[in-house]
Design a protein around this motif. Structure first.
Motif, PDB file in Angstrom:
ATOM      1  N   PRO A 115       0.631  -1.659 -11.559  1.00  0.00           N
ATOM      2  CA  PRO A 115      -0.365  -0.594 -11.741  1.00  0.00           C
ATOM      3  C   PRO A 115       0.230   0.794 -11.511  1.00  0.00           C
ATOM      4  CG  PRO A 115      -1.289  -2.403 -10.481  1.00  0.00           C
ATOM      5  CD  PRO A 115       0.197  -2.663 -10.610  1.00  0.00           C
ATOM      6  N   GLU A 116      -0.201   1.736 -12.303  1.00  0.00           N
ATOM      7  CA  GLU A 116       0.268   3.134 -12.198  1.00  0.00           C
ATOM      8  C   GLU A 116       0.055   3.669 -10.792  1.00  0.00           C
ATOM      9  OE1 GLU A 116       1.820   5.148 -14.428  1.00  0.00           O
ATOM     10  OE2 GLU A 116       1.909   3.432 -15.797  1.00  0.00           O
ATOM     11  N   GLY A 117       1.006   4.451 -10.351  1.00  0.00           N
ATOM     12  CA  GLY A 117       0.887   5.115  -9.061  1.00  0.00           C
ATOM     13  C   GLY A 117       1.279   4.272  -7.875  1.00  0.00           C
ATOM     14  N   LEU A 118       1.569   2.998  -8.122  1.00  0.00           N
ATOM     15  CA  LEU A 118       1.881   2.092  -7.009  1.00  0.00           C
ATOM     16  C   LEU A 118       3.251   1.472  -7.112  1.00  0.00           C
ATOM     17  CD1 LEU A 118      -1.579   0.300  -6.872  1.00  0.00           C
ATOM     18  CD2 LEU A 118      -0.721   1.984  -5.257  1.00  0.00           C
ATOM     19  N   GLY A 119       3.974   1.769  -8.167  1.00  0.00           N
ATOM     20  CA  GLY A 119       5.260   1.099  -8.403  1.00  0.00           C
ATOM     21  C   GLY A 119       6.436   1.770  -7.785  1.00  0.00           C
ATOM     22  N   PHE A 127      -3.894  -5.655  -6.504  1.00  0.00           N
ATOM     23  CA  PHE A 127      -3.551  -7.064  -6.631  1.00  0.00           C
ATOM     24  C   PHE A 127      -3.613  -7.394  -8.121  1.00  0.00           C
ATOM     25  CE2 PHE A 127      -5.932  -6.377  -2.687  1.00  0.00           C
ATOM     26  CZ  PHE A 127      -4.940  -6.667  -1.764  1.00  0.00           C
ATOM     27  N   TYR A 128      -2.581  -8.066  -8.621  1.00  0.00           N
ATOM     28  CA  TYR A 128      -2.548  -8.346 -10.048  1.00  0.00           C
ATOM     29  C   TYR A 128      -1.756  -9.629 -10.306  1.00  0.00           C
ATOM     30  CZ  TYR A 128       1.980  -5.960  -9.687  1.00  0.00           C
ATOM     31  OH  TYR A 128       3.246  -5.584  -9.324  1.00  0.00           O
ATOM     32  N   SER A 129      -1.867 -10.145 -11.505  1.00  0.00           N
ATOM     33  CA  SER A 129      -1.232 -11.410 -11.873  1.00  0.00           C
ATOM     34  C   SER A 129       0.168 -11.211 -12.429  1.00  0.00           C
ATOM     35  CB  SER A 129      -2.072 -12.123 -12.933  1.00  0.00           C
ATOM     36  OG  SER A 129      -3.324 -12.479 -12.426  1.00  0.00           O
ATOM     37  N   SER A 135       0.188  10.074  -2.057  1.00  0.00           N
ATOM     38  CA  SER A 135       1.263   9.626  -2.945  1.00  0.00           C
ATOM     39  C   SER A 135       0.709   9.018  -4.219  1.00  0.00           C
ATOM     40  CB  SER A 135       2.142   8.590  -2.232  1.00  0.00           C
ATOM     41  OG  SER A 135       2.795   9.159  -1.150  1.00  0.00           O
ATOM     42  N   PHE A 136      -0.326   8.214  -4.073  1.00  0.00           N
ATOM     43  CA  PHE A 136      -0.960   7.560  -5.219  1.00  0.00           C
ATOM     44  C   PHE A 136      -1.502   8.593  -6.207  1.00  0.00           C
ATOM     45  CE2 PHE A 136      -4.963   5.669  -6.945  1.00  0.00           C
ATOM     46  CZ  PHE A 136      -4.378   4.727  -7.786  1.00  0.00           C
ATOM     47  N   LEU A 137      -2.270   9.537  -5.697  1.00  0.00           N
ATOM     48  CA  LEU A 137      -2.857  10.547  -6.579  1.00  0.00           C
ATOM     49  C   LEU A 137      -1.795  11.454  -7.186  1.00  0.00           C
ATOM     50  CD1 LEU A 137      -6.060  11.452  -4.541  1.00  0.00           C
ATOM     51  CD2 LEU A 137      -5.902  10.037  -6.604  1.00  0.00           C
ATOM     52  N   SER A 138      -0.757  11.769  -6.424  1.00  0.00           N
ATOM     53  CA  SER A 138       0.331  12.587  -6.960  1.00  0.00           C
ATOM     54  C   SER A 138       1.041  11.853  -8.100  1.00  0.00           C
ATOM     55  CB  SER A 138       1.333  12.940  -5.870  1.00  0.00           C
ATOM     56  OG  SER A 138       0.752  13.857  -4.966  1.00  0.00           O
ATOM     57  N   ALA A 139       1.283  10.560  -7.924  1.00  0.00           N
ATOM     58  CA  ALA A 139       1.930   9.772  -8.970  1.00  0.00           C
ATOM     59  C   ALA A 139       1.078   9.699 -10.236  1.00  0.00           C
ATOM     60  CB  ALA A 139       2.230   8.365  -8.460  1.00  0.00           C
ATOM     61  N   LEU A 140      -0.224   9.808 -10.084  1.00  0.00           N
ATOM     62  CA  LEU A 140      -1.128   9.787 -11.234  1.00  0.00           C
ATOM     63  C   LEU A 140      -1.295  11.167 -11.861  1.00  0.00           C
ATOM     64  CD1 LEU A 140      -3.945   7.367 -10.025  1.00  0.00           C
ATOM     65  CD2 LEU A 140      -2.037   6.878 -11.559  1.00  0.00           C
ATOM     66  N   PRO A 151       0.814  -1.215   0.000  1.00  0.00           N
ATOM     67  CA  PRO A 151       0.000   0.000   0.000  1.00  0.00           C
ATOM     68  C   PRO A 151       0.849   1.267   0.000  1.00  0.00           C
ATOM     69  CG  PRO A 151       0.050  -0.947   2.196  1.00  0.00           C
ATOM     70  CD  PRO A 151       0.812  -1.889   1.300  1.00  0.00           C
ATOM     71  N   VAL A 152       0.272   2.299  -0.561  1.00  0.00           N
ATOM     72  CA  VAL A 152       0.841   3.639  -0.528  1.00  0.00           C
ATOM     73  C   VAL A 152      -0.250   4.580  -0.051  1.00  0.00           C
ATOM     74  CG1 VAL A 152       2.488   3.165  -2.386  1.00  0.00           C
ATOM     75  CG2 VAL A 152       0.276   4.182  -2.926  1.00  0.00           C
ATOM     76  N   THR A 153       0.145   5.722   0.431  1.00  0.00           N
ATOM     77  CA  THR A 153      -0.862   6.681   0.878  1.00  0.00           C
ATOM     78  C   THR A 153      -1.657   7.210  -0.323  1.00  0.00           C
ATOM     79  OG1 THR A 153       0.582   8.592   0.682  1.00  0.00           O
ATOM     80  CG2 THR A 153       0.566   7.428   2.826  1.00  0.00           C
ATOM     81  N   GLN A 154      -2.879   7.613  -0.051  1.00  0.00           N
ATOM     82  CA  GLN A 154      -3.708   8.175  -1.106  1.00  0.00           C
ATOM     83  C   GLN A 154      -3.043   9.393  -1.730  1.00  0.00           C
ATOM     84  OE1 GLN A 154      -8.121   8.626  -0.907  1.00  0.00           O
ATOM     85  NE2 GLN A 154      -7.631  10.803  -0.770  1.00  0.00           N
TER      86      GLN A 154
END
Length: 79
Positions: free
Chosen positions: A75-79, A67-69, A20-25, A15-18
């Motif tokens: 996924p964008e914003g989470l890497g 969660f992914y295969s 950080s996630f939105l900023s990355a997007l 997990p990342v903070t919301q």
């Protein structure tokens, strides 16, 4: 959740903070474009941006996880 997902063979990002996630997007760039309307719209956009991303508000309160295969890109914003 992450441990269960991994046990089932899934990959986990976050997990990342919301904030950080939105900023990355690119939320700041989008807010800047929306703010060009000026007036009340610019004020509303600034308030919404702060509410969603500021650490003392929703920015750190909420987290994002994916969660992914295998074989899928992170996924964008989470890497």
């Amino acid at each position: 959740l992450a441990a269960v997902a991994r046990a089932q063979g899934l990959r986990v990002a976050g997990p990342v903070t919301q904030g950080s996630f939105l900023s990355a997007l690119g939320i700041e760039a989008r807010a800047a474009v929306l703010s060009k309307a000026g007036g009340d719209a610019a004020v509303m956009v600034a308030e919404a941006l702060a509410r969603l991303t500021h650490p003392d508000r929703m920015g750190d309160l909420f987290k994002a996880v994916a969660f992914y295969s295998d074989g899928w890109v992170t996924p964008e914003g989470l890497g």
